[in-house]
Motif scaffolding. Structure first.
Motif, PDB file in Angstrom:
ATOM      1  N   SER A   1     -12.907 -13.792   6.390  1.00  0.00           N
ATOM      2  CA  SER A   1     -13.406 -12.442   6.610  1.00  0.00           C
ATOM      3  C   SER A   1     -12.252 -11.456   6.746  1.00  0.00           C
ATOM      4  CB  SER A   1     -14.270 -12.386   7.877  1.00  0.00           C
ATOM      5  OG  SER A   1     -15.367 -13.264   7.764  1.00  0.00           O
ATOM      6  N   THR A   2     -12.482 -10.259   6.278  1.00  0.00           N
ATOM      7  CA  THR A   2     -11.497  -9.201   6.437  1.00  0.00           C
ATOM      8  C   THR A   2     -11.390  -8.804   7.903  1.00  0.00           C
ATOM      9  OG1 THR A   2     -11.913  -8.314   4.228  1.00  0.00           O
ATOM     10  CG2 THR A   2     -10.955  -6.816   5.827  1.00  0.00           C
ATOM     11  N   ASP A   3     -10.157  -8.618   8.361  1.00  0.00           N
ATOM     12  CA  ASP A   3      -9.933  -8.129   9.718  1.00  0.00           C
ATOM     13  C   ASP A   3      -9.820  -6.610   9.641  1.00  0.00           C
ATOM     14  OD1 ASP A   3      -9.022  -7.489  12.267  1.00  0.00           O
ATOM     15  OD2 ASP A   3      -8.024  -9.421  12.490  1.00  0.00           O
ATOM     16  N   TRP A   4     -10.943  -5.930   9.855  1.00  0.00           N
ATOM     17  CA  TRP A   4     -10.973  -4.483   9.709  1.00  0.00           C
ATOM     18  C   TRP A   4     -10.063  -3.808  10.727  1.00  0.00           C
ATOM     19  CZ3 TRP A   4     -13.732  -2.450   5.687  1.00  0.00           C
ATOM     20  CH2 TRP A   4     -14.680  -3.282   5.084  1.00  0.00           C
ATOM     21  N   VAL A   5     -10.012  -4.345  11.941  1.00  0.00           N
ATOM     22  CA  VAL A   5      -9.183  -3.740  12.980  1.00  0.00           C
ATOM     23  C   VAL A   5      -7.710  -3.816  12.588  1.00  0.00           C
ATOM     24  CG1 VAL A   5      -8.487  -3.900  15.389  1.00  0.00           C
ATOM     25  CG2 VAL A   5     -10.872  -4.263  14.759  1.00  0.00           C
ATOM     26  N   HIS A   6      -7.284  -4.979  12.135  1.00  0.00           N
ATOM     27  CA  HIS A   6      -5.890  -5.148  11.724  1.00  0.00           C
ATOM     28  C   HIS A   6      -5.535  -4.197  10.594  1.00  0.00           C
ATOM     29  CE1 HIS A   6      -3.086  -6.927   8.744  1.00  0.00           C
ATOM     30  NE2 HIS A   6      -2.353  -7.196   9.808  1.00  0.00           N
ATOM     31  N   ASP A   7      -6.390  -4.105   9.596  1.00  0.00           N
ATOM     32  CA  ASP A   7      -6.089  -3.265   8.442  1.00  0.00           C
ATOM     33  C   ASP A   7      -6.095  -1.787   8.801  1.00  0.00           C
ATOM     34  OD1 ASP A   7      -5.775  -5.452   6.888  1.00  0.00           O
ATOM     35  OD2 ASP A   7      -7.675  -5.302   5.827  1.00  0.00           O
ATOM     36  N   ASN A   8      -7.003  -1.377   9.662  1.00  0.00           N
ATOM     37  CA  ASN A   8      -7.043   0.029  10.057  1.00  0.00           C
ATOM     38  C   ASN A   8      -5.817   0.422  10.874  1.00  0.00           C
ATOM     39  OD1 ASN A   8      -9.489   0.694   8.796  1.00  0.00           O
ATOM     40  ND2 ASN A   8     -10.687  -0.081  10.517  1.00  0.00           N
ATOM     41  N   ILE A   9      -5.374  -0.467  11.757  1.00  0.00           N
ATOM     42  CA  ILE A   9      -4.173  -0.180  12.538  1.00  0.00           C
ATOM     43  C   ILE A   9      -2.948  -0.146  11.629  1.00  0.00           C
ATOM     44  CG2 ILE A   9      -2.628  -1.124  14.300  1.00  0.00           C
ATOM     45  CD1 ILE A   9      -5.083  -2.062  15.806  1.00  0.00           C
ATOM     46  N   ALA A  10      -2.870  -1.082  10.686  1.00  0.00           N
ATOM     47  CA  ALA A  10      -1.756  -1.084   9.750  1.00  0.00           C
ATOM     48  C   ALA A  10      -1.728   0.204   8.933  1.00  0.00           C
ATOM     49  CB  ALA A  10      -1.856  -2.298   8.827  1.00  0.00           C
ATOM     50  N   HIS A  11      -2.907   0.676   8.515  1.00  0.00           N
ATOM     51  CA  HIS A  11      -2.964   1.927   7.753  1.00  0.00           C
ATOM     52  C   HIS A  11      -2.554   3.116   8.624  1.00  0.00           C
ATOM     53  CE1 HIS A  11      -4.277   4.924   4.898  1.00  0.00           C
ATOM     54  NE2 HIS A  11      -5.149   5.419   5.751  1.00  0.00           N
ATOM     55  N   ALA A  12      -2.957   3.106   9.879  1.00  0.00           N
ATOM     56  CA  ALA A  12      -2.586   4.198  10.777  1.00  0.00           C
ATOM     57  C   ALA A  12      -1.081   4.230  11.004  1.00  0.00           C
ATOM     58  CB  ALA A  12      -3.332   4.061  12.106  1.00  0.00           C
ATOM     59  N   LEU A  13      -0.467   3.069  11.175  1.00  0.00           N
ATOM     60  CA  LEU A  13       0.978   3.022  11.353  1.00  0.00           C
ATOM     61  C   LEU A  13       1.711   3.498  10.096  1.00  0.00           C
ATOM     62  CD1 LEU A  13       1.316  -0.387  13.219  1.00  0.00           C
ATOM     63  CD2 LEU A  13       1.720   1.885  14.160  1.00  0.00           C
ATOM     64  N   ARG A  14       1.178   3.137   8.947  1.00  0.00           N
ATOM     65  CA  ARG A  14       1.802   3.563   7.698  1.00  0.00           C
ATOM     66  C   ARG A  14       1.713   5.084   7.555  1.00  0.00           C
ATOM     67  NH1 ARG A  14       0.614   4.931   2.725  1.00  0.00           N
ATOM     68  NH2 ARG A  14      -1.579   5.050   3.292  1.00  0.00           N
TER      69      ARG A  14
END
Length: 867
Positions: A119-132
């Motif tokens: 499953s996709t980890d939506w929380v991880h990806d959203n935080i990574a996008h915010a940091l970027r």
């Protein structure tokens, strides 16, 4: 460990997942400058290896250090730091390695976060996008602003490019299949690449040469020679489509003991002979790995078969299905779709257009690292392209947007909505400029109604809606029964080509002799929905009676066609060729609706002076009743019964007719159809496929009624599934490897191991991170790993040296946790709204277990079945 090094570690921002930080080349950058492209390994000056510690007695034969999981399905993501545009283009067009290839899945200090069937980890990806984004927007110089502008424009560029490419593919499929479809009857003498309509635009002409003329009536006479060529070509085209589809065969190792990955719904669960295996599952719906691989045979699926809409919906919900959206699937499905539709089988190309369009979006995402390296962002593009597939299939950009919102998308923020609308408009406009049918219409079955409806027809429209909803629900039940009876035959199951040939043979026998069923589904729907004052060809089929005596023969012909099409559509759905169900279901409903329309027309003509319709009966010629309207309303109602689309279908029907006058009848009939279908069969065709295929899809649109709390699904705590650091923060790597094996055997490739100190949860290390860290150890058998920050560990003078035994960089210090007495509704909201992979469970502040998303999905499914 020095105080400064420890301070840097403690000052890092806490997130639900680990942070990617700069490599040693960029060690001068601060923690605030992190982005998602930074490597995973954080600098540590601690050394935590004990050379004298011998763990050679612990062997991991089934999970080698250099291979993630024998037979598991992996993907390799090669992300260079600053790739050129040409290298990105090659990367986008080059399909991923074979889904079942054993590969490390990492290159340098990159690693794969998502395995197959995870499953996709939506929380991880959203935080990574915010940091970027934080890093990107922190630059205030001209170049930084330029980069920020280009980053913001990437989504619009992708939407535009995808819309144009989707329209080009749809144009190629539409033009090619119409030519090959007519080739079964003959060919154009002046230009073989023209279909019959373009060869003879005004009707029959000498340029069109039927096969009886070409072969001089040999060897069976004119009629039977034409039929023989037609029959042979039906079998040939269906076989070619099946052969191409079979090239996308994917063998799933027996470790994944799911019910089936076949869209034919036929595979059976094979019980395990090892009782220990069942105990290892702990209620998890994911399959466990048996001690002997031979106990359970591997499963097979074909990514190009069927419509693919069910899989697209599951993928957009965050489930990983490698291979379904690749370049090979795109090419094979596009070409095989031409042959399957041209063969005359009772299937459509509109559903596969959604899958093909999503493939285009997935491949295009590889051009930009913003989307290629972030699965949550990628799904924004996939939602837009899936909607564009509906836009080119029905010529309905608004319907496409609503389709994405109502059916396939899991998260649909406002920004995605507008970008989806833009992509649909681009795709529809491009296809209209290409003019595939030469009529300046995007789809063949687009019609216009001039005469308004009468008030007394509302009752008959509601009857049509009831019949259409019932027909759609009964089709689902019939398809399920057919799949679980005929397709369970071992020969049929072992040789998919045999079933395709049998269906093609029956189709050739039954379809040729009826002038309705011989038409393609799109042409037949056009005939059924066209008004008599607008379709000059309707009289060729006798569908525009002017006298009451002409109606009974029409009813008999329509009834025969309805029975034939209903049978063929049921047996065709699920065969191993690209096949959609949208238009075939609409055709079956259109035949039924046309029957009702002519019956109403007969009553009006038989009793012309009845008060309700006396003014209508005086309308010349015949009556004001338009059977084509009934046909289109019933077509939409039946499709609603099959797919359970509601607002989307009403808008699509409106865009097909362009008539505001008929929005109310369309909406009323679809409303009644959905109520009727839900009463007969609660599941749509996509729900049925998802359940039978055991995809861990958590429906966020239909929340169940829970009768228990979280304690009902929490498995018992097993010591081998946790990391206990109460005695020492150092844990042998071999012990971690064996614990990781247990997670894989339980099917939790995307799970994690909680870290406990005196039964208190102090952190969690995700399984993908643990696997990556273990694979980077030089001497796993003799290594011990640091699982928490310990400042007293021996410090190293080399600040740039990375200690691979320090696993603290991978640990989530604050995993999501709920009390065991939490309401199940709260658990549902966490999984569906936050997109979590797992939730830790506490009891009076102490660790009490872990609930995986797949476990919760299984519980919801069982609760639904019990209800």
């Amino acid at each position: 460990m020095s105080q400064s090094g420890n301070h840097n570690l403690l000052s890092a921002p806490v997130s639900p997942t680990h942070l990617r930080i700069p490599s040693h080349q960029d060690s001068h950058n601060s923690v605030d400058e992190l982005d998602e492209r930074s490597p995973l390994l954080r600098r540590s000056r601690s050394r935590a290896r004990i050379p004298g510690y011998d763990t050679s007695s612990v062997r991991h034969t089934t999970l080698p250090r250099n291979h993630s999981y024998q037979g598991s399905i992996r993907s390799v993501r090669h992300h260079s730091r600053n790739p050129s545009w040409s290298s990105r283009l090659i990367h986008a067009l080059a399909d991923r390695p074979e889904p079942l290839a054993e590969s490390k899945g990492s290159l340098g200090d990159e690693r794969v976060w998502y395995d197959q069937f995870t499953s996709t980890d939506w929380v991880h990806d959203n935080i990574a996008h915010a940091l970027r984004l934080k890093e990107l927007r922190s630059r205030k110089d001209f170049r930084g602003r330029l980069y920020a502008f280009f980053d913001a424009a990437q989504g619009w560029v992708l939407s535009f490019v995808c819309g144009v490419i989707i329209a080009l593919i749809a144009y190629g499929v539409n033009v090619s299949e119409s030519v090959i479809f007519d080739f079964k009857d003959g060919y154009c003498g002046r230009a073989w690449y023209l279909n019959e309509k373009k060869c003879c635009p005004r009707g029959l002409c000498d340029d069109w040469r039927p096969w009886s003329e070409v072969l001089n009536g040999k060897p069976f006479g004119n009629v039977w020679t034409e039929y023989a060529v037609y029959y042979v070509l039906v079998l040939t085209l269906a076989s070619l489509s099946c052969l191409m589809t079979l090239t996308t065969k994917t063998v799933v190792p027996s470790a994944y003991r799911m019910t089936t990955f076949d869209e034919n719904l036929a595979a059976e669960r094979v019980p395990s002979n090892n009782p220990a295996d069942e105990n290892q599952n702990d209620g998890n719906s994911s399959p466990s790995r048996p001690a002997e691989e031979s106990i359970i045979p591997p499963m097979i699926y074909y990514s190009a078969a069927g419509s693919g809409v069910a899989e697209v919906r599951v993928i957009l919900s965050g489930f990983i299905l490698h291979g379904f959206l690749g370049l090979k699937t795109l090419i094979v499905k596009s070409v095989a779709l031409i042959f399957s539709v041209a063969s005359g089988l009772s299937l459509g190309k509109e559903g596969p257009f959604v899958h093909i369009a999503t493939c285009v979006g997935n491949i295009a995402c590889r051009l930009f690292s913003k989307y290629d390296q972030n699965d949550a962002k990628r799904r924004e593009v996939l939602s837009a392209t899936a909607a564009a597939g509906v836009a080119v299939a029905f010529g309905a950009p608004l319907g496409g947007v609503l389709f994405g919102l109502e059916e396939v998308s899991y998260f649909f923020p406002a920004k995605t909505l507008f970008r989806t609308f833009f992509c649909c408009i681009v795709a529809a406009l491009t296809l209209k400029f290409l003019n595939p049918y030469g009529t300046h219409k995007v789809v063949m079955f687009q019609v216009r109604y001039v005469v308004d409806w009468a008030y007394f027809e509302l009752a008959s429209f509601m009857v049509v809606g009831v019949l259409g909803g019932a027909a759609g629900a009964l089709f689902i039940k019939a398809s399920k029964h057919w799949a679980q009876s005929f397709r369970r035959i071992k020969v049929i199951k072992a040789y998919p080509m045999l079933e395709v040939l049998l269906v093609a043979a029956v189709t050739g026998l039954l379809s040729y002799w009826n002038h309705f069923t011989k038409l393609s589904v799109a042409k037949l729907l056009l005939k059924l929905a066209s008004p008599c004052d607008d379709d000059e060809d309707s009289n060729d089929f006798g569908l525009c009676p002017t006298e009451i005596d002409q109606i009974p023969p029409i009813l008999a012909s329509l009834l025969v066609a309805f029975l034939i099409k209903g049978l063929l559509t049921t047996v065709t759905f699920g065969i191993k060729v690209p096949a959609g169900i949208y238009v075939p279901s609409m055709v079956v409903g259109g035949l039924m609706g046309r029957l009702v329309g002519h019956i109403v027309q007969w009553f009006v003509m038989r009793f012309p002076h009845f008060g309700l319709w006396s003014r209508c009966a005086a309308f010349a010629p015949g009556t004001c009743i338009q059977p084509g309207v009934y046909g289109l309303i019933a077509a939409g109602s039946t499709m609603c019964g099959v797919t359970r689309l509601s607002v989307t279908l009403a808008v699509i029907l409106f865009e097909l007719t362009g008539s505001l006058d008929y929005v109310l009848p369309f909406s009323l009939a679809i409303l009644v159809a959905k109520w009727t279908a839900d009463a007969i069969e609660p599941d749509s065709i996509y729900d049925l496929l998802t359940n039978m295929n055991s995809y861990p899809f958590l429906d966020n649109k239909h929340k169940p009624i829970f009768v228990s709390d979280l304690a009902a699904i929490v498995p018992r705590v097993r010591r081998e599934r946790v990391i206990d650091i109460a005695d020492s923060p150092l844990v042998p790597a071999s012990s971690l490897r064996s614990k990781l094996e247990l997670l894989h055997r339980a099917g939790e490739l995307d799970g994690g191991l909680p870290i406990l100190r005196d039964e208190v949860l102090v952190g969690l290390i995700p399984a993908p991170d643990l696997e990556y860290a273990l694979d980077n150890l030089d001497d796993e058998a003799n290594s011990v790993c640091l699982m928490t920050h310990v400042p007293s560990i021996e410090d190293s003078d080399d600040e740039d040296e990375v200690d691979p035994t320090d696993f603290t960089t991978y640990i989530d210090p604050a995993p999501m946790a709920l009390d065991i007495r939490s309401s199940m509704d709260l658990v549902y909201e966490c999984f569906s709204k936050l997109g979590l992979r797992y939730i830790c469970v506490l009891k009076d502040g102490r660790y009490a277990g872990m609930v995986h998303k797949k476990t919760f999905v299984k519980y919801v499914r069982e609760l639904k079945h019990e209800k």
